[in-house]
Design a protein around this motif. Sequence first.
Motif, short mmCIF file in Angstrom:
data_model
loop_
_atom_site.label_atom_id
_atom_site.label_comp_id
_atom_site.label_asym_id
_atom_site.label_seq_id
_atom_site.Cartn_x
_atom_site.Cartn_y
_atom_site.Cartn_z
N ASN A 1 -57.34 9.71 63.41
CA ASN A 1 -56.22 9.78 64.34
C ASN A 1 -54.88 9.83 63.61
O ASN A 1 -54.16 10.81 63.70
CB ASN A 1 -56.26 8.59 65.30
CG ASN A 1 -55.31 8.76 66.48
OD1 ASN A 1 -54.56 9.72 66.53
ND2 ASN A 1 -55.33 7.81 67.39
N TYR A 2 -54.54 8.77 62.87
CA TYR A 2 -53.22 8.77 62.23
C TYR A 2 -53.15 7.81 61.05
O TYR A 2 -53.91 6.85 60.94
CB TYR A 2 -52.14 8.38 63.25
CG TYR A 2 -52.25 6.96 63.76
CD1 TYR A 2 -51.68 5.89 63.08
CD2 TYR A 2 -52.97 6.67 64.92
CE1 TYR A 2 -51.80 4.59 63.53
CE2 TYR A 2 -53.10 5.38 65.39
CZ TYR A 2 -52.51 4.34 64.69
OH TYR A 2 -52.65 3.05 65.13
N PHE A 3 -52.20 8.11 60.17
CA PHE A 3 -51.71 7.19 59.15
C PHE A 3 -50.24 6.97 59.46
O PHE A 3 -49.50 7.93 59.71
CB PHE A 3 -51.85 7.80 57.75
CG PHE A 3 -51.03 7.08 56.70
CD1 PHE A 3 -51.49 5.92 56.11
CD2 PHE A 3 -49.80 7.58 56.30
CE1 PHE A 3 -50.74 5.25 55.14
CE2 PHE A 3 -49.04 6.94 55.34
CZ PHE A 3 -49.51 5.77 54.76
N SER A 4 -49.80 5.73 59.48
CA SER A 4 -48.39 5.47 59.73
C SER A 4 -47.86 4.45 58.73
O SER A 4 -48.63 3.67 58.16
CB SER A 4 -48.14 4.98 61.16
OG SER A 4 -48.63 3.66 61.34
N MET A 5 -46.56 4.48 58.54
CA MET A 5 -45.92 3.57 57.59
C MET A 5 -44.54 3.20 58.13
O MET A 5 -43.84 4.04 58.68
CB MET A 5 -45.77 4.26 56.23
CG MET A 5 -45.06 3.43 55.17
SD MET A 5 -45.14 4.22 53.55
CE MET A 5 -44.18 5.71 53.84
N GLY A 6 -44.18 1.92 57.99
CA GLY A 6 -42.87 1.47 58.42
C GLY A 6 -42.95 0.41 59.51
O GLY A 6 -43.89 -0.38 59.57
N MET A 7 -41.95 0.44 60.40
CA MET A 7 -41.81 -0.63 61.38
C MET A 7 -42.93 -0.69 62.40
O MET A 7 -43.33 -1.76 62.85
CB MET A 7 -40.45 -0.54 62.08
CG MET A 7 -39.30 -1.04 61.24
SD MET A 7 -37.98 -1.77 62.23
CE MET A 7 -38.72 -3.31 62.76
N ASP A 8 -43.46 0.45 62.81
CA ASP A 8 -44.57 0.42 63.78
C ASP A 8 -45.78 -0.29 63.19
O ASP A 8 -46.46 -1.06 63.86
CB ASP A 8 -44.94 1.85 64.20
CG ASP A 8 -45.65 2.61 63.10
OD1 ASP A 8 -45.00 2.94 62.10
OD2 ASP A 8 -46.87 2.85 63.23
N ALA A 9 -46.05 -0.04 61.89
CA ALA A 9 -47.16 -0.72 61.23
C ALA A 9 -46.88 -2.21 61.04
O ALA A 9 -47.79 -3.04 61.08
CB ALA A 9 -47.43 -0.07 59.87
N GLN A 10 -45.60 -2.56 60.87
CA GLN A 10 -45.22 -3.97 60.75
C GLN A 10 -45.52 -4.72 62.04
O GLN A 10 -46.05 -5.84 62.01
CB GLN A 10 -43.73 -4.06 60.42
CG GLN A 10 -43.20 -5.49 60.31
CD GLN A 10 -41.72 -5.53 59.96
OE1 GLN A 10 -41.19 -4.60 59.38
NE2 GLN A 10 -41.05 -6.62 60.33
N VAL A 11 -45.20 -4.12 63.18
CA VAL A 11 -45.49 -4.75 64.47
C VAL A 11 -47.01 -4.89 64.65
O VAL A 11 -47.51 -5.92 65.11
CB VAL A 11 -44.87 -3.95 65.62
CG1 VAL A 11 -45.28 -4.53 66.97
CG2 VAL A 11 -43.35 -3.91 65.50
#
Length: 492
Positions: free
Chosen positions: A233-243
Amino acid sequence: MDNSDLNSEDFLKNFYMPDFVFDPEAAEETNLEVPKCPVIVFVNSKSGGQLGGDLLNTYRGLLNKLQVFDLGEEAPDKVLHRLYRNLERLKSNGSEFAAEIQKRLRIIVAGGDGTASWLLGVVCDLKLAQPPPVATIPLGTGNNLPFSFGWGKKNPGTGLKSAKSILEQVVKAKEMKIDSWHIIMRMKALKEGSCDPIAPLELPHSLHAFHRVSDSDSLNKEGSHTFRGGFWNYFSMGMDAQVSYAFHSERKLHPEKFKNQLVNQSTYAKLGCTQGWYCASLVHPSSRNIAQLAEVEIMKRPGEWEHLDIPRSIRSIVCLNLPSFSGGFNPWGTPSGRKKAERDLTAPFVDDGLIEVVGFRDAWHGLVLLAPKGHGTRLAQARRIRFRFKKGEADHTYMRLDGEPWKQPLPVDDDTVEVEISHHAQVNILAIQGCRSKSIQDSTSPTSPYSHHHDEEDSNEDTDDDSYEERRKFGAADTFRFTEEADFTHFS
């Protein structure tokens, strides 16, 4: 099949398989009618509060208990290896029944996005001559993967009627191809400290994000630590991953508070506030913005890397394979004809070998997705993407794959961490007619090269890398989840 069919005595015969299909010691029965849609059911009994366990018991009451498995008790790669080994034995003895079972078999997996991705990875890496298509039933919080293919976002009921309804949908579902993506993270071995990924409190059984490759692996480099994994589906990095990391940590500490999907989503929203996602410009240091953290390169054409300019205000970046993120939103949308011509952008297809790269400034920016034609900041579509982390003020960032987050320490030396994402393979998935995921091969898909539709207005595998062939050979258990022998002592 209509509702009356669901209550008929013959309905369950469409899915039921006898003992000898699973147990080599069981006596083989003869003159049996081959079921129309034989199924294997995998359930994560820990998903959805009590729902996973309840659904597991319901299916064990409806079908042969030998064809229903609890993922908390047995890994799917072991189950499928055992099943296909027995089917091959039966076929070698002349069993036409076994041959037809193998041809018609479908898999049901019920759990969160991490569970579904784990199962898809296993099926993909088994490299079967006739790989069974997979139906993903939502039992998690986000349920992006099931939603993308028409199985819904809400957790289903667990009674007989709901379980039979799922079986009926599995019969009618169409097969689609879906890309999978391979991810490598490589870092220099430090004299002091560690840059190994830090999972939230403990490793969930379905975590498939990363594991360290062995010293003998061709991907490893002297003086470096290398991790590899995969996602759908996805790889994400930053604030969304922090939450997401905060949510998973809280759930591990207080599992009794997370037994209801609505409560889970409410808690997630509250954590978004307390983590500063809604007032990021005030509480989020600019040193953690993506442009300050890393240099980003993309490959649109085989062998040609190019720099990707990231706006300095972007605090979260998402590399997206499916048109569903953060509980069902489509961050990419459908680019207009003008955008397609000017920036070489297309609609998101799940089998085109391209990944969509989208950026967000904060949660308020994400609210544009509520608009009918809203989308995030479209950064690029690419065959591969590479992040090179710089020396800077930030000593860590947050990352996640298919809903599974981790905290990633960053070293103080220059150019010591590199993350690269590339296309891996494809697998068959079951989709409900009219789902939001589109195939590039589907003539009804807007902007497909096989389509005669007009564009909506806005709101070949690369083989230049020496390790390409090695990537195609990753084992199921190795690629998408930690091996039984993995050393977890380096995780905190």
